[in-house]
Design an enzyme around this catalytic site. Structure first.
Site, PDB file in Angstrom:
ATOM      1  N   ASP A   1      27.206   1.868  -4.452  1.00 43.75           N
ATOM      2  CA  ASP A   1      27.300   2.630  -5.690  1.00 43.75           C
ATOM      3  C   ASP A   1      28.326   3.754  -5.589  1.00 43.75           C
ATOM      4  O   ASP A   1      29.117   3.970  -6.505  1.00 43.75           O
ATOM      5  CB  ASP A   1      25.933   3.210  -6.056  1.00 43.75           C
ATOM      6  CG  ASP A   1      25.992   4.029  -7.323  1.00 43.75           C
ATOM      7  OD1 ASP A   1      26.421   3.482  -8.367  1.00 43.75           O
ATOM      8  OD2 ASP A   1      25.650   5.225  -7.278  1.00 43.75           O
ATOM      9  N   MET A  13       7.990  -3.379   5.373  1.00 39.90           N
ATOM     10  CA  MET A  13       8.611  -3.315   4.048  1.00 39.90           C
ATOM     11  C   MET A  13       9.304  -1.973   3.828  1.00 39.90           C
ATOM     12  O   MET A  13      10.344  -1.904   3.172  1.00 39.90           O
ATOM     13  CB  MET A  13       7.584  -3.584   2.951  1.00 39.90           C
ATOM     14  CG  MET A  13       7.028  -5.009   2.972  1.00 39.90           C
ATOM     15  SD  MET A  13       8.307  -6.294   3.010  1.00 39.90           S
ATOM     16  CE  MET A  13       9.230  -5.942   1.527  1.00 39.90           C
ATOM     17  N   HIS A  20       0.832  -1.195   0.000  1.00 39.79           N
ATOM     18  CA  HIS A  20       0.000   0.000   0.000  1.00 39.79           C
ATOM     19  C   HIS A  20       0.875   1.257   0.000  1.00 39.79           C
ATOM     20  O   HIS A  20       1.909   1.270   0.668  1.00 39.79           O
ATOM     21  CB  HIS A  20      -0.887   0.033   1.263  1.00 39.79           C
ATOM     22  CG  HIS A  20      -1.904  -1.036   1.305  1.00 39.79           C
ATOM     23  ND1 HIS A  20      -1.620  -2.312   1.757  1.00 39.79           N
ATOM     24  CD2 HIS A  20      -3.208  -1.036   0.939  1.00 39.79           C
ATOM     25  CE1 HIS A  20      -2.717  -3.042   1.679  1.00 39.79           C
ATOM     26  NE2 HIS A  20      -3.694  -2.298   1.191  1.00 39.79           N
TER      27      HIS A  20
END
Length: 155
Positions: free
Chosen positions: A126, A111, A77
């Site tokens: 990175d 999450m 959601h």
């Protein structure tokens, strides 16, 4: 076996309807780590990476990622997060990250916390890969969650 929440009677995936759930304060914490050699770690500590301030950038990336979790993980959601934090700890052989996501709402933020930790670690990789390509991201996990019908949980 309990009924699966993200599939209907035909087995078709769908987003869970949370409209009938009560709003509660919900919080989740997640963690992970990235291992690297001492030269790379020192360059991050002393802010000498060519791409700039690695941890400041990783913190912002983690916060932004938590806010975009619903765009990345199917069936999540979109949430109005009230707080996201990303903190770093230097280790002897790398950096640990801990993230926290919080809201008052009808569904959990596990999450979002996991996404924040993951993307923060990916950003460290990175920004440091020009110096070291064999860094290892590991141990991404949920540490705790509070709120909701299932109550509190801690690893």
């Amino acid at each position: 076996m309990s009924k699966l929440t993200h599939t209907d009677s035909d087995g078709t995936a769908h987003m869970v309807d949370v409209s009938a759930k009560s709003e509660t304060v919900r919080e989740a914490r997640a963690a992970g780590r990235i291992s690297m050699n001492l030269d790379t770690l020192d360059a991050i500590k002393t802010n000498m990476m060519q791409k700039g301030d690695v941890l400041a950038t990783a913190r912002i990336a983690g916060i932004m990622a938590a806010k975009k979790t619903h765009d990345l993980i199917p069936l999540c959601h979109p949430l109005a997060l009230s707080k996201v934090a990303v903190e770093f700890t230097f280790l002897d052989d790398g950096i640990a990250v801990e993230s926290m996501a919080r809201l008052t709402g009808k569904t959990g933020v596990e999450m979002e916390a996991l996404t924040a930790a993951s993307v923060a670690l990916l950003t460290i990789y990175d920004m440091s890969k020009a110096m070291q390509k064999d860094m290892v991201i590991s141990d991404i996990r949920l540490l705790s969650k509070t709120g909701g019908k299932s109550g509190d949980w801690s690893a």
